[in-house]
Motif scaffolding. Structure first.
Motif, PDB file in Angstrom:
ATOM      1  N   ARG A   1     -57.902 -55.916 -38.860  1.00  0.00           N
ATOM      2  CA  ARG A   1     -58.535 -56.337 -37.613  1.00  0.00           C
ATOM      3  C   ARG A   1     -59.070 -55.129 -36.838  1.00  0.00           C
ATOM      4  O   ARG A   1     -60.122 -55.206 -36.218  1.00  0.00           O
ATOM      5  CB  ARG A   1     -57.536 -57.106 -36.754  1.00  0.00           C
ATOM      6  CG  ARG A   1     -57.026 -58.386 -37.383  1.00  0.00           C
ATOM      7  CD  ARG A   1     -58.211 -59.275 -37.769  1.00  0.00           C
ATOM      8  NE  ARG A   1     -58.991 -59.619 -36.610  1.00  0.00           N
ATOM      9  CZ  ARG A   1     -58.951 -60.798 -35.992  1.00  0.00           C
ATOM     10  NH1 ARG A   1     -58.192 -61.753 -36.481  1.00  0.00           N
ATOM     11  NH2 ARG A   1     -59.702 -61.036 -34.927  1.00  0.00           N
ATOM     12  N   VAL A   2     -58.344 -54.005 -36.886  1.00  0.00           N
ATOM     13  CA  VAL A   2     -58.826 -52.800 -36.203  1.00  0.00           C
ATOM     14  C   VAL A   2     -60.087 -52.277 -36.882  1.00  0.00           C
ATOM     15  O   VAL A   2     -61.050 -51.872 -36.221  1.00  0.00           O
ATOM     16  CB  VAL A   2     -57.720 -51.730 -36.183  1.00  0.00           C
ATOM     17  CG1 VAL A   2     -58.270 -50.398 -35.677  1.00  0.00           C
ATOM     18  CG2 VAL A   2     -56.562 -52.180 -35.297  1.00  0.00           C
TER      19      VAL A   2
ATOM     20  N   VAL B   1     -60.221 -46.836 -32.209  1.00  0.00           N
ATOM     21  CA  VAL B   1     -60.114 -47.288 -33.603  1.00  0.00           C
ATOM     22  C   VAL B   1     -59.742 -46.126 -34.514  1.00  0.00           C
ATOM     23  O   VAL B   1     -58.866 -46.234 -35.386  1.00  0.00           O
ATOM     24  CB  VAL B   1     -61.448 -47.933 -34.052  1.00  0.00           C
ATOM     25  CG1 VAL B   1     -61.470 -48.136 -35.559  1.00  0.00           C
ATOM     26  CG2 VAL B   1     -61.648 -49.261 -33.346  1.00  0.00           C
ATOM     27  N   VAL B   2     -60.384 -44.984 -34.291  1.00  0.00           N
ATOM     28  CA  VAL B   2     -60.112 -43.804 -35.131  1.00  0.00           C
ATOM     29  C   VAL B   2     -58.677 -43.339 -34.940  1.00  0.00           C
ATOM     30  O   VAL B   2     -57.965 -43.040 -35.910  1.00  0.00           O
ATOM     31  CB  VAL B   2     -61.113 -42.682 -34.799  1.00  0.00           C
ATOM     32  CG1 VAL B   2     -60.711 -41.386 -35.499  1.00  0.00           C
ATOM     33  CG2 VAL B   2     -62.512 -43.086 -35.211  1.00  0.00           C
ATOM     34  N   GLN B   3     -58.217 -43.273 -33.701  1.00  0.00           N
ATOM     35  CA  GLN B   3     -56.865 -42.794 -33.457  1.00  0.00           C
ATOM     36  C   GLN B   3     -55.826 -43.758 -34.024  1.00  0.00           C
ATOM     37  O   GLN B   3     -54.820 -43.333 -34.603  1.00  0.00           O
ATOM     38  CB  GLN B   3     -56.650 -42.616 -31.950  1.00  0.00           C
ATOM     39  CG  GLN B   3     -57.404 -41.432 -31.378  1.00  0.00           C
ATOM     40  CD  GLN B   3     -56.830 -41.005 -30.042  1.00  0.00           C
ATOM     41  OE1 GLN B   3     -55.624 -40.824 -29.899  1.00  0.00           O
ATOM     42  NE2 GLN B   3     -57.691 -40.865 -29.053  1.00  0.00           N
TER      43      GLN B   3
ATOM     44  N   VAL C   1     -51.007 -50.200 -29.804  1.00  0.00           N
ATOM     45  CA  VAL C   1     -51.612 -50.762 -31.020  1.00  0.00           C
ATOM     46  C   VAL C   1     -51.101 -50.026 -32.255  1.00  0.00           C
ATOM     47  O   VAL C   1     -50.818 -50.632 -33.297  1.00  0.00           O
ATOM     48  CB  VAL C   1     -53.148 -50.686 -30.934  1.00  0.00           C
ATOM     49  CG1 VAL C   1     -53.786 -51.314 -32.169  1.00  0.00           C
ATOM     50  CG2 VAL C   1     -53.645 -51.371 -29.673  1.00  0.00           C
ATOM     51  N   ALA C   2     -50.977 -48.693 -32.134  1.00  0.00           N
ATOM     52  CA  ALA C   2     -50.497 -47.913 -33.274  1.00  0.00           C
ATOM     53  C   ALA C   2     -49.075 -48.298 -33.649  1.00  0.00           C
ATOM     54  O   ALA C   2     -48.749 -48.465 -34.833  1.00  0.00           O
ATOM     55  CB  ALA C   2     -50.588 -46.418 -32.952  1.00  0.00           C
ATOM     56  N   HIS C   3     -48.230 -48.481 -32.644  1.00  0.00           N
ATOM     57  CA  HIS C   3     -46.845 -48.820 -32.952  1.00  0.00           C
ATOM     58  C   HIS C   3     -46.731 -50.248 -33.496  1.00  0.00           C
ATOM     59  O   HIS C   3     -46.029 -50.488 -34.481  1.00  0.00           O
ATOM     60  CB  HIS C   3     -45.983 -48.667 -31.701  1.00  0.00           C
ATOM     61  CG  HIS C   3     -44.539 -48.964 -31.944  1.00  0.00           C
ATOM     62  ND1 HIS C   3     -43.682 -48.043 -32.499  1.00  0.00           N
ATOM     63  CD2 HIS C   3     -43.792 -50.090 -31.716  1.00  0.00           C
ATOM     64  CE1 HIS C   3     -42.482 -48.580 -32.611  1.00  0.00           C
ATOM     65  NE2 HIS C   3     -42.521 -49.829 -32.125  1.00  0.00           N
TER      66      HIS C   3
ATOM     67  N   SER D   1     -56.606 -53.426 -25.915  1.00  0.00           N
ATOM     68  CA  SER D   1     -56.925 -52.057 -26.325  1.00  0.00           C
ATOM     69  C   SER D   1     -58.277 -51.625 -25.799  1.00  0.00           C
ATOM     70  O   SER D   1     -58.470 -50.498 -25.346  1.00  0.00           O
ATOM     71  CB  SER D   1     -56.890 -51.957 -27.854  1.00  0.00           C
ATOM     72  OG  SER D   1     -57.322 -50.696 -28.298  1.00  0.00           O
ATOM     73  N   VAL D   2     -59.255 -52.562 -25.846  1.00  0.00           N
ATOM     74  CA  VAL D   2     -60.588 -52.242 -25.331  1.00  0.00           C
ATOM     75  C   VAL D   2     -60.546 -52.065 -23.817  1.00  0.00           C
ATOM     76  O   VAL D   2     -61.161 -51.151 -23.265  1.00  0.00           O
ATOM     77  CB  VAL D   2     -61.580 -53.351 -25.734  1.00  0.00           C
ATOM     78  CG1 VAL D   2     -62.924 -53.123 -25.071  1.00  0.00           C
ATOM     79  CG2 VAL D   2     -61.725 -53.397 -27.249  1.00  0.00           C
ATOM     80  N   ARG D   3     -59.796 -52.937 -23.122  1.00  0.00           N
ATOM     81  CA  ARG D   3     -59.743 -52.854 -21.653  1.00  0.00           C
ATOM     82  C   ARG D   3     -59.043 -51.585 -21.190  1.00  0.00           C
ATOM     83  O   ARG D   3     -59.473 -50.967 -20.219  1.00  0.00           O
ATOM     84  CB  ARG D   3     -59.013 -54.080 -21.102  1.00  0.00           C
ATOM     85  CG  ARG D   3     -59.783 -55.382 -21.201  1.00  0.00           C
ATOM     86  CD  ARG D   3     -59.192 -56.430 -20.276  1.00  0.00           C
ATOM     87  NE  ARG D   3     -57.759 -56.616 -20.477  1.00  0.00           N
ATOM     88  CZ  ARG D   3     -57.224 -57.457 -21.339  1.00  0.00           C
ATOM     89  NH1 ARG D   3     -58.017 -58.224 -22.088  1.00  0.00           N
ATOM     90  NH2 ARG D   3     -55.923 -57.570 -21.452  1.00  0.00           N
TER      91      ARG D   3
END
Length: 955
Positions: free
Chosen positions: A213-214, A249-251, A199-201, A188-190
């Motif tokens: 963890r998020v 992270v917010v999204q 990540v959301a799904h 996610s960071v990369r």
């Protein structure tokens, strides 16, 4: 790792030659030495993946190109406008399904061996595809997470990869689960922000694993870049990776909060609780500010943070937090001010459970909640500091709300979410204000004022009507006036709307009437006082004027069974002004209600209360009677009420007028018992009028009121009639009024006489002004005459009303038919009397004297005939009969003459009978001789009938 992976049972039957053939095909096809169809090459790679473990890395790398090609084909078709279902990936769908089935089979059969490999491969592949195609024309912006998620989940290749990744997370266990989450977050960071949809799904499928963890990942990034600042606003310049990570992270959390709000709230609460421990790191100490920062960036996370603050945070937690801040660094005015600005900014944006947030702030700023009380404030300095800080927040918040609400010119787009959230809780805020003390009351009053100004006229009316329906103290009405002054500058007609809202509520619910009336009375009295002090110039819009427009609704409560409510309505009506444009119909309805309440108030046992209320009714009726149609209607209603079965008992009515009082003592009636109570004799001897041998049956009159009460009621009724009849005489004084002031006007006397004639006379026949022969009455109207005199006997108030009518010019002449009926009945009674003196029949004598006195006041009898009543107590019944017969003959011959002609004198032939009776009773009537013998002679120039004929000729 390759040695741990076992080949499936199916591979044991494969020959080496077949494996070598597929290896050769895969190498030559993947290096483009020969042209091999993609589907055939993919199946060869899957064969090798099943049978040759050493080729796993190369095969997975090739499968990446297969998925990449399938995604590219899907997006190309989408950009070209191919939208038919099943039209995309027709050539790639079968092989994609085969790849997915094979890989998922490996994961399920040997999860410990295959899950780490496939998880890393699928996550990296999803990140690569998401970043690679992020610039395509059909691709939405990365900030639109829901749109991005929808697009990728409608793409078969990426959907297949998501299913493979989800299967890996589902089969992960132990330490590998944490490594899988770390790999997902690292990807996610990369690839952020293009990878956020993955990540959301995945997080939606495994919320408890991903959310915490998020959150922790975001806390690390926040501490690295923003941890040095208390306010979190604005962030200092830092790397794009850091920016992307916090935004991601917010999204991700916002997306997951839509379906897993409870899990996000629980994870946020646990993170906050961990930061309040005894030994915490610098990163953990920045957790509260991190949560505030998240709340500032999205409304969904703000709602979650509000839930945590309202449901979980206690006063003890605030003490720990306060202690941490005090230990972290010395107080800095700039940092505290920045933190304050952030909190105020967040509070202004808070529309979720905003009422609970305000309640907690008020409790923490004013005093401790009961369950959190530990000791006195002096024992714990942290408590004092928390109270001070919360008070400071409330002051700053109210000031900011006032600034926005009173902005000039108002900005329609500048909506305050906090006030929008408080809109539906205006009543509860008002209730809290009523039960609170300073400084809570001041804050709540200012909050309600801002709420009324910002949320529209309807909300302002709701707030003000809430004050009027619940407030019962003078101080509370002072707060009402403060809000009213603020609101009326923006909504001038707010009082009218408020009154309409209250009236509608009262009509629907039927409650809260009395405090509303008391508050309206207080407001009207306040306006009258202020108007007199300021010489008619008020600082705010009038209150009486809009309330006067609602008189028609207020007056309906005059018929309330609660006399207290009705009396307050009457007091309010006295303060209001009748609008000039009020129609006659509404005025008549108003008159009916006020007259009905006037009679009802006479039933009160408290004399002082009775006088006070009745005087108010009389004064108000006088105001209403200024219009002649309303005056006639009011006089009619007063007379009708005095003669009605319900209220006639108030004025001394006898006979059946006390029926209601009798019914109170006898609820159940038996016809057989009543018949048995009549007599023990046979039924042939029992009659309605009495019993043979025992005389007439006595009337069952019950004295419902004593004589003093009846006299008072008569006086009040006559005063009401007098006031309504003399509304033009402002100089009225009961003791010193002149004769002309006391006399009725001709039109009023005529109106009242017609009403009286209509109510007393049983029919419309024989109602002419002319007096016929006495024999005509004896032969034709006996029953009618008995009914009329019976009404006068049963309703003594009729004599008082007749006496009142006699003061007006021509009023009694209209009632001639009533006078004739009474006179005809008296003639028969005196003629048939066997008593020796008239005084032996006191009732008949009183009626005779009273009828003669009325005729004298009404100028129907000239001198000396008008003094005939003074002779009656000293005469025999026959002599009384002669005198009445003499007057009858006079009226028969002079009833068509005007009063001015009658007052010139009396013809001598009508005095002869009086002289004869005087001479025969000179021993008893000597003192009255001068009244009848010194009268001015009648100017006899021709016969009386000829005089009348000549008079009409002249006219």
């Amino acid at each position: 790792m390759s040695t741990d992976i076992q080949v499936s049972n199916k591979s044991t039957s494969v020959s080496p030659e077949e494996i070598l053939c597929n290896v050769s095909k895969f190498i030559r096809g993947s290096t483009h030495e020969i042209n091999i169809p993609g589907e055939e090459l993919a199946r060869a790679s899957l064969f090798l993946l099943r049978t040759l473990p050493s080729s796993r890395q190369a095969i997975l790398e090739y499968l990446c190109s297969v998925y990449d090609e399938a995604v590219n084909e899907h997006l190309s078709r989408q950009e070209m406008g191919v939208v038919a279902k099943g039209a995309d990936e027709r050539s790639m769908s079968p092989i994609i399904n085969e790849i997915e089935s094979l890989i998922i089979g490996f994961i399920r059969s040997q999860p410990d061996a295959w899950t780490p490999i496939i998880s890393s491969w699928s996550i990296d592949l999803l990140g690569y595809i998401s970043r690679k195609y992020s610039e395509r024309r059909s691709m939405p912006h990365s900030s639109s997470l829901n749109e991005l998620l929808f697009l990728w989940m409608t793409c078969s290749p990426t959907k297949s990869l998501i299913r493979i990744t989800s299967e890996c997370f589902a089969c992960a266990s132990g330490d590998f689960a944490n490594r899988s989450v770390n790999a997902l977050l690292e990807a996610s960071v990369r690839h952020s922000p293009h990878f956020d949809w993955v990540v959301a799904h995945i997080g939606s499928c495994f919320p408890k694993t991903i959310i915490s963890r998020v959150l922790l990942c975001g806390l690390k990034d926040y501490h690295q870049h923003l941890g040095g600042q208390l306010d979190g606003l604005p962030p200092p310049p830092h790397s794009s990776a850091g920016e992307s990570k916090m935004s991601s992270v917010v999204q991700i959390l916002s997306h997951m909060a839509l379906q897993h709000a409870r899990d996000v709230r629980q994870a946020m609460w646990e993170l906050f609780q961990d930061s309040l421990g005894e030994t915490v790191s610098e990163m953990q100490m920045s957790c509260p500010m991190y949560i505030l920062h998240l709340s500032m960036m999205t409304n969904l996370l703000m709602q979650t943070a509000v839930d945590v603050f309202v449901d979980c945070v206690t006063f003890g937690d605030l003490e720990k937090l306060c202690l941490q801040f005090s230990q972290k660094k010395p107080s800095c005015a700039k940092d505290v001010n920045s933190l304050m600005n952030l909190i105020i900014h967040l509070l202004m944006k808070c529309d979720h459970r905003s009422n609970h947030v305000i309640y907690l702030l008020l409790d923490y700023s004013h005093g401790l909640p009961k369950q959190d009380v530990i000791g006195s404030l002096s024992e714990n300095p942290l408590q004092i500091e928390i109270h001070f800080f919360c008070s400071l927040i409330m002051n700053r918040l109210v000031i900011e709300l006032q600034r926005v609400s009173n902005a000039r010119p108002p900005d329609p787009s500048a909506e305050v979410p906090l006030l929008r959230g408080l809109r539906s809780h205006a009543v509860s805020l008002l209730q809290m204000m009523l039960s609170s003390s300073e400084p809570k009351v001041t804050w709540l009053v200012r909050l309600l004022s801002c709420l009324a100004l910002h949320c529209g006229e309807e909300c302002a009316a709701e707030v003000l009507s809430g004050f009027l329906t619940t407030c019962q103290e003078k101080l509370c009405m002072t707060h009402f006036m403060q809000i009213l002054q603020d609101v009326q500058s923006k909504y001038p007609d707010i009082i009218s709307l408020c009154a309409s809202k209250i009236i509608t509520s009262m009509l629907e619910n039927g409650n809260s009437v009395e405090p509303v009336l008391l508050n309206f009375i207080q407001l009207c009295q306040w306006e009258i006082e202020e108007e007199s002090k300021s010489m008619g110039r008020l600082l705010i819009s009038p209150i009486i004027r809009p309330l006067s427009e609602k008189i028609a609704t207020f007056v309906t409560y005059l018929s309330s069974p609660n006399i207290g409510i009705s009396s307050k309505v009457m007091a309010l009506l006295m303060l209001l002004r009748i609008p000039p444009e009020t129609s006659v119909v509404h005025l008549i309805r108003l008159s009916v209600q006020v007259v009905g309440f006037f009679f009802r108030c006479l039933l009160l046992s408290d004399v002082q209360e009775k006088l006070r209320i009745s005087e108010s009714c009389i004064k108000y009726l006088r105001q209403l009677s200024e219009k002649s149609p309303i005056q006639s209607a009011i006089l009619r209603y007063l007379v009708e009420g005095a003669l009605s079965e319900e209220f006639s008992v108030l004025f001394g009515a006898t006979g059946n007028r006390c029926k209601q009082q009798q019914d109170l003592k006898r609820q159940e009636v038996s016809l057989m018992s009543e018949n048995q109570c009549e007599s023990n004799c046979s039924t042939s001897l029992v009659f309605h009028v009495g019993m043979i041998g025992l005389g007439l049956k006595h009337s069952s009159h019950i004295n419902c009121f004593d004589k003093a009460d009846e006299t008072l009621h008569r006086q009040l009724l006559l005063e009401a009639i007098w006031m309504c009849s003399h509304h033009g005489n402002e100089s009225r004084n009961g003791c010193t009024a002149s004769v002309e002031e006391r006399r009725l006007k001709a039109e009023v006397a005529r109106s009242l006489a017609l009403v009286l004639l209509e109510l007393v006379s049983p029919d419309v026949m024989y109602n002419s002004v002319n007096w016929p022969d006495e024999d005509f009455m004896r032969n034709n109207t006996v029953e009618r005459d008995l009914l009329i005199i019976r009404k006068f006997n049963e309703n003594p108030i009729l004599w008082d009303i007749m006496d009142f009518v006699s003061t007006g010019p021509g009023g009694l002449r209209i009632c001639s038919s009533v006078l004739r009926s009474i006179m005809a009945t008296l003639l028969i009674r005196w003629e048939s009397s066997r008593e020796k003196v008239a005084s032996s029949q006191p009732q008949d004598l009183s009626v005779t004297q009273r009828i003669l006195e009325l005729m004298r006041k009404g100028q129907l009898l000239p001198e000396p005939l008008c003094f005939t009543g003074d002779l009656l107590p000293h005469l025999t019944p026959y002599e009384v009969h002669l005198l009445l017969l003499n007057i009858w003959r006079f009226m028969k011959e002079t009833s068509i003459l005007p009063p001015s002609k009658l007052q010139q004198g009396c013809h001598p032939k009508y005095i002869e009978v009086i002289h004869s009776i005087l001479h025969s009773n000179i021993s008893h009537l000597g003192h009255l001789y001068a009244l009848f013998c010194n009268a001015s002679p009648f100017p006899v120039t021709m016969d009386l009938k000829e005089s009348c004929i000549e008079l009409f000729r002249r006219q």
